[in-house]
Write an enzyme that holds these catalytic residues in place. Structure first.
Site, PDB file in Angstrom:
ATOM      1  N   HIS A 136       0.831  -1.211   0.000  1.00 27.94           N
ATOM      2  CA  HIS A 136       0.000   0.000   0.000  1.00 27.94           C
ATOM      3  C   HIS A 136       0.866   1.262   0.000  1.00 27.94           C
ATOM      4  CE1 HIS A 136      -3.625   2.375   1.055  1.00 27.94           C
ATOM      5  NE2 HIS A 136      -2.755   3.128   1.710  1.00 27.94           N
ATOM      6  N   GLU A 137       1.890   1.286   0.833  1.00 30.58           N
ATOM      7  CA  GLU A 137       2.762   2.473   0.907  1.00 30.58           C
ATOM      8  C   GLU A 137       3.530   2.676  -0.397  1.00 30.58           C
ATOM      9  OE1 GLU A 137       2.566   4.678   3.174  1.00 30.58           O
ATOM     10  OE2 GLU A 137       1.188   3.468   4.347  1.00 30.58           O
ATOM     11  N   HIS A 140       1.338   4.230  -3.041  1.00 23.19           N
ATOM     12  CA  HIS A 140       1.219   5.696  -2.972  1.00 23.19           C
ATOM     13  C   HIS A 140       2.388   6.359  -3.709  1.00 23.19           C
ATOM     14  CE1 HIS A 140      -2.252   6.536  -0.513  1.00 23.19           C
ATOM     15  NE2 HIS A 140      -1.827   5.813   0.508  1.00 23.19           N
TER      16      HIS A 140
HETATM   17 ZN   LIG Z   1      -2.735   5.101   2.137  1.00 22.46          ZN
END
Ligand SMILES: [Zn+2]
Length: 271
Positions: A136-137, A140
């Site tokens: 997820h990171e 981004h």
């Molecule tokens: Zn996030």
């Protein structure tokens, strides 16, 4: 007021010049600061952060962070190559560090500079849970979400001077850290928007699946995150990554699609 308007116009002009389609989102994204300037800044900030904090080395957990990070990075490179974007990450200098800090957080700077705090490991619970967080990171970063936040913030503040970001003074550095959700000492962390969260969830799921981690576990991770959101010390990660109930449903629905995507890369069993 007039001067501010001129800056906004300059900002809009800069956006028009600097919009390139992002392969992960398929969207043209606003990037007032080109990667050639952003990455050296991010790398310097990252090194500074590592100097100021206690990096954990030589433990099983540290090795796990490196292993998951490398697998996620390889997954991103494989996905890009398969989709005709070889070399897209050529300026990335992937790095994965575990930092001894009870804060429940993790982040990825532009250019692939990742930090995981020891405080998030109990919620990650397993290597697969950690893969959900790191996927997820990284998502981004790959989707340029931080850069979009920073560009929007610069336009808002009339600071949009294309190609000339000074991260030299402390105020600018603190602003930079706010946009990227780094460190909690410098005031309010700016949250990612819900649409950025949804985007990062989807990309992150695909990455973890291609990396061989069961994407069905991502929903469970965010359930644990939610369960920890009450009490005295809610997870710091939730202040920059606003969550809602539909997120878990969305992750659950997307997990089979992520497995289908992984199968294209010959990955059919998941840890
Ligand atoms: Zn996030």
């Amino acid at each position: 007021m007039k001067i501010k308007n001129i800056f906004i116009l300059l900002g809009v002009a800069a956006i028009m010049f600097s919009c390139a389609e992002n392969p992960f989102t398929g969207k043209k994204t606003m990037a007032l600061v080109p990667n050639s300037q952003l990455f050296p800044t991010a790398f310097a900030q990252y090194d500074q952060f590592l100097t100021d904090n206690k990096v954990v080395t030589g433990t099983k957990d540290a090795a796990m962070v490196t292993r998951v990070g490398q697998r996620i990075a390889v997954a991103a490179e494989r996905w890009l190559s398969a989709n005709g974007h070889q070399g897209y990450l050529k300026d990335y200098k992937w790095e994965y560090n575990l930092v001894d800090d009870e804060t429940v957080n993790a982040w990825c700077m532009p250019g692939g500079k990742i930090v995981v705090y020891t405080g998030i490991l109990p919620i990650a619970k397993s290597e697969t849970g950690l893969a959900a967080i790191m996927g997820h990171e990284v998502a981004h970063a790959l989707a340029n979400h931080g850069q979009q936040r920073m560009s929007a913030g610069m336009v808002q503040q009339g600071l949009a001077v294309a190609g000339n970001i000074a991260i030299k003074d402390e105020q600018s550095r603190n602003a930079f850290n706010q946009y990227y959700g780094i460190g909690s000492q410098v005031g309010v962390m700016l949250p990612f928007s819900r649409s950025h969260e949804t985007e990062a969830d989807k990309i992150g799921l695909y990455l973890m699946a291609i990396a061989g981690y069961n994407p069905a576990e991502a929903a469970n991770l965010w359930k644990r995150m939610k369960a920890n959101s009450g009490g005295q010390a809610p997870p710091e990660i939730l202040s920059t990554h606003p969550s809602n109930d539909s997120r878990i449903a969305n992750l659950t629905a997307l997990a089979p699609k992520a497995k289908e995507e992984a199968a294209k890369f010959g990955v059919t069993t998941f840890r």
